[in-house]
Design a protein around this motif. Sequence first.
Motif, PDB file in Angstrom:
ATOM      1  N   LYS A   9       0.836  -1.209   0.000  1.00 29.36           N
ATOM      2  CA  LYS A   9       0.000   0.000   0.000  1.00 29.36           C
ATOM      3  C   LYS A   9       0.867   1.254   0.000  1.00 29.36           C
ATOM      4  N   SER A  10       1.837   1.316   0.903  1.00 29.86           N
ATOM      5  CA  SER A  10       2.707   2.499   0.989  1.00 29.86           C
ATOM      6  C   SER A  10       3.592   2.615  -0.243  1.00 29.86           C
ATOM      7  N   GLY A  29       3.863  -3.602   9.998  1.00 30.05           N
ATOM      8  CA  GLY A  29       3.859  -2.662  11.111  1.00 30.05           C
ATOM      9  C   GLY A  29       4.640  -1.389  10.896  1.00 30.05           C
ATOM     10  N   VAL A  30       5.145  -1.139   9.678  1.00 34.07           N
ATOM     11  CA  VAL A  30       5.873   0.113   9.433  1.00 34.07           C
ATOM     12  C   VAL A  30       4.905   1.290   9.495  1.00 34.07           C
ATOM     13  N   LEU A  45      -4.513  10.886  -0.957  1.00 26.89           N
ATOM     14  CA  LEU A  45      -4.626   9.480  -0.565  1.00 26.89           C
ATOM     15  C   LEU A  45      -4.323   9.334   0.911  1.00 26.89           C
ATOM     16  N   LEU A  46      -4.970   8.372   1.539  1.00 22.07           N
ATOM     17  CA  LEU A  46      -4.694   8.058   2.937  1.00 22.07           C
ATOM     18  C   LEU A  46      -3.979   6.720   2.999  1.00 22.07           C
ATOM     19  N   ASP A  47      -2.781   6.730   3.548  1.00 20.35           N
ATOM     20  CA  ASP A  47      -2.058   5.490   3.800  1.00 20.35           C
ATOM     21  C   ASP A  47      -2.452   5.037   5.195  1.00 20.35           C
ATOM     22  N   CYS A  48      -2.808   3.778   5.332  1.00 21.74           N
ATOM     23  CA  CYS A  48      -3.255   3.285   6.632  1.00 21.74           C
ATOM     24  C   CYS A  48      -2.546   1.982   6.972  1.00 21.74           C
ATOM     25  N   PRO A  49      -2.525   1.635   8.253  1.00 24.22           N
ATOM     26  CA  PRO A  49      -1.950   0.335   8.633  1.00 24.22           C
ATOM     27  C   PRO A  49      -2.753  -0.799   7.995  1.00 24.22           C
ATOM     28  N   GLY A  50      -2.120  -1.954   7.897  1.00 20.47           N
ATOM     29  CA  GLY A  50      -2.783  -3.113   7.327  1.00 20.47           C
ATOM     30  C   GLY A  50      -4.033  -3.491   8.105  1.00 20.47           C
TER      31      GLY A  50
END
Length: 95
Positions: A9-10, A29-30, A45-50
């Motif tokens: 995703k990132s 977990g980054v 865009l929104l980057d979010c944890p898995g």
Amino acid sequence: VPGYPNVGKSSLINSLKRSRACGVGAMPGVTRCLQAVQLDRHIRLLDCPGVVLDSGDPPAAAPLRGALAPQRLRDPLAPACAILRRCPPQQVRGD
């Protein structure tokens, strides 16, 4: 950009941005919190944890979905057994 842990995703956001806007790594977990990345005047865009949804599987299957880093496992044997149960015996033996 929702998705399972460690699927890129990132990295996808960084590629679209053409710069390192989000931290990336080989282990889950980054990304620890939501991060907004402005691509242009009209797109953010929104980057979010898995995200790992509860599938009703036994807890030993959680590492198989990328929910836990292998180094954080108390018992690595349980996920290994879960993998072996999903594989055909001839594939494990190498027939």
